[in-house]
Design a protein around this motif. Structure first.
Motif: not given
Length: 80
Positions: A67-71
């Motif tokens: 989720m953080k990587e592809y926010d």
């Protein structure tokens, strides 16, 4: 509110007035999440989430990482 960075061991820290912590329901030992948003730091109380039966915490760690990587990508998909 303006606060001064204070040396704590080999790190720097920020202290908060007890009145503020009481209003936010924070106390010593609570976990908080710290997020960088441009030149802003956002601090939130971490919420303990009960894991559903049969799902390991590793799954949620991987989900959080993705989720953080592809926010930004996910936000743009929502805008479509």
């Amino acid at each position: 509110m303006e606060r001064k960075l204070t040396k704590i061991g080999n790190s720097l820290g920020v202290t908060f007035p007890i009145e503020l912590l009481n209003r936010l329901g924070l106390q010593q030992g609570d976990n908080v999440s710290v997020e960088e948003q441009g030149d802003t730091i956002v601090i939130r109380k971490s919420e303990k989430v009960q894991l559903p039966k049969g799902i390991s915490s590793d799954f949620f760690d991987l989900l959080d990482k993705n989720m953080k990587e592809y926010d930004e990508t996910l936000k743009k998909l929502v805008e479509r």
